[in-house]
Motif scaffolding. Structure first.
Motif, PDB file in Angstrom:
ATOM      1  N   ALA A 188       0.867  -1.596   0.001  1.00 24.04           N
ATOM      2  CA  ALA A 188      -0.231  -0.034   0.091  1.00 24.04           C
ATOM      3  C   ALA A 188       0.805   1.300  -0.116  1.00 24.04           C
ATOM      4  CB  ALA A 188      -0.783  -0.048   1.069  1.00 24.04           C
ATOM      5  N   TRP A 189       0.233   2.443  -0.365  1.00 25.24           N
ATOM      6  CA  TRP A 189       0.911   3.603  -0.352  1.00 25.24           C
ATOM      7  C   TRP A 189       0.264   4.455   0.855  1.00 25.24           C
ATOM      8  CZ3 TRP A 189      -1.572   8.034  -1.748  1.00 25.24           C
ATOM      9  CH2 TRP A 189      -2.627   7.794  -2.599  1.00 25.24           C
ATOM     10  N   VAL A 190       1.155   5.341   1.519  1.00 27.51           N
ATOM     11  CA  VAL A 190       0.498   6.145   2.530  1.00 27.51           C
ATOM     12  C   VAL A 190      -0.212   7.645   1.933  1.00 27.51           C
ATOM     13  CG1 VAL A 190       1.123   7.445   4.464  1.00 27.51           C
ATOM     14  CG2 VAL A 190       2.100   5.255   4.213  1.00 27.51           C
ATOM     15  N   SER A 191      -1.419   7.606   2.126  1.00 27.41           N
ATOM     16  CA  SER A 191      -1.976   8.924   1.455  1.00 27.41           C
ATOM     17  C   SER A 191      -2.282   9.978   2.712  1.00 27.41           C
ATOM     18  CB  SER A 191      -3.422   8.590   1.084  1.00 27.41           C
ATOM     19  OG  SER A 191      -4.389   7.970   2.008  1.00 27.41           O
ATOM     20  N   VAL A 228     -10.262  -1.526   7.373  1.00 23.85           N
ATOM     21  CA  VAL A 228     -10.283  -1.527   5.954  1.00 23.85           C
ATOM     22  C   VAL A 228     -11.711  -0.776   5.746  1.00 23.85           C
ATOM     23  CG1 VAL A 228     -10.185  -2.848   3.525  1.00 23.85           C
ATOM     24  CG2 VAL A 228      -8.875  -3.483   5.720  1.00 23.85           C
ATOM     25  N   ASP A 229     -11.528   0.019   4.392  1.00 23.84           N
ATOM     26  CA  ASP A 229     -12.784   0.721   4.046  1.00 23.84           C
ATOM     27  C   ASP A 229     -12.806   0.410   2.513  1.00 23.84           C
ATOM     28  OD1 ASP A 229     -13.807   1.594   6.507  1.00 23.84           O
ATOM     29  OD2 ASP A 229     -12.626   3.219   6.394  1.00 23.84           O
ATOM     30  N   ASP A 230     -13.902   0.017   1.968  1.00 21.88           N
ATOM     31  CA  ASP A 230     -14.023   0.170   0.404  1.00 21.88           C
ATOM     32  C   ASP A 230     -13.735   1.664   0.107  1.00 21.88           C
ATOM     33  OD1 ASP A 230     -13.762  -2.419  -0.025  1.00 21.88           O
ATOM     34  OD2 ASP A 230     -15.966  -2.436   0.118  1.00 21.88           O
ATOM     35  N   ASN A 231     -13.009   1.839  -1.025  1.00 19.02           N
ATOM     36  CA  ASN A 231     -12.943   3.145  -1.411  1.00 19.02           C
ATOM     37  C   ASN A 231     -14.195   3.668  -2.187  1.00 19.02           C
ATOM     38  OD1 ASN A 231     -12.183   5.812  -2.334  1.00 19.02           O
ATOM     39  ND2 ASN A 231     -10.334   5.093  -3.548  1.00 19.02           N
ATOM     40  N   SER A 257      -8.420  -0.581  -4.651  1.00 17.45           N
ATOM     41  CA  SER A 257      -9.525   0.048  -4.221  1.00 17.45           C
ATOM     42  C   SER A 257      -9.982   0.364  -2.869  1.00 17.45           C
ATOM     43  CB  SER A 257     -10.738  -0.271  -5.109  1.00 17.45           C
ATOM     44  OG  SER A 257     -11.121  -1.589  -4.627  1.00 17.45           O
ATOM     45  N   GLN A 258      -9.206  -0.306  -1.826  1.00 15.62           N
ATOM     46  CA  GLN A 258      -9.381   0.053  -0.601  1.00 15.62           C
ATOM     47  C   GLN A 258      -8.488   0.903   0.230  1.00 15.62           C
ATOM     48  OE1 GLN A 258      -8.760  -4.181   0.730  1.00 15.62           O
ATOM     49  NE2 GLN A 258     -10.823  -4.878   0.568  1.00 15.62           N
TER      50      GLN A 258
END
Length: 117
Positions: free
Chosen positions: A58-61, A102-105, A83-84
């Protein structure tokens, strides 16, 4: 002779004021240092590494540091993988993950009632 006594008394008063002012300044400086929050034991880079262990690839947003007063200070990270969105909280003192969610985008469509902004 009277002028000399007046000068001595005035001089002693000035020295007293200066000494008290210096003591007050020293007390204020010490109080400010005591009130300054300590730096977290876990750095931002370490928190990112811990979060990447939790969500590889993952990448940190987002990265935020939250001082919680009496509760433990935490690093809050939002990571994106596909997409998560993953929310990870890392204890700033111990480096332990205190939350991983975890949240769906939901930013891609208007097909449901969830907020897309």
């Amino acid at each position: 002779m009277r002028i000399t006594k007046k000068l001595l008394v005035a001089g002693a008063g000035v020295v007293s004021l200066i000494a008290c002012g210096g003591a007050a300044y020293a007390t204020a400086a010490t109080a400010a240092e005591a009130a300054a929050p300590a730096a977290p034991k876990v750095t931002a880079e370490q928190a990112i590494e811990i979060a990447h262990q939790q969500v590889p690839g993952a990448w940190v947003s987002e990265l935020d540091f939250d001082r919680n007063g009496t509760a433990a200070d935490v690093w809050e990270l939002e990571l994106v993988k596909g997409s998560q969105r993953h929310e990870v909280k890392v204890d700033a003192a111990s480096g332990k993950v205190t939350k991983s969610q975890v949240d769906d985008n939901d930013d891609q469509d208007d097909q449901d009632d969830n907020d897309d902004d």
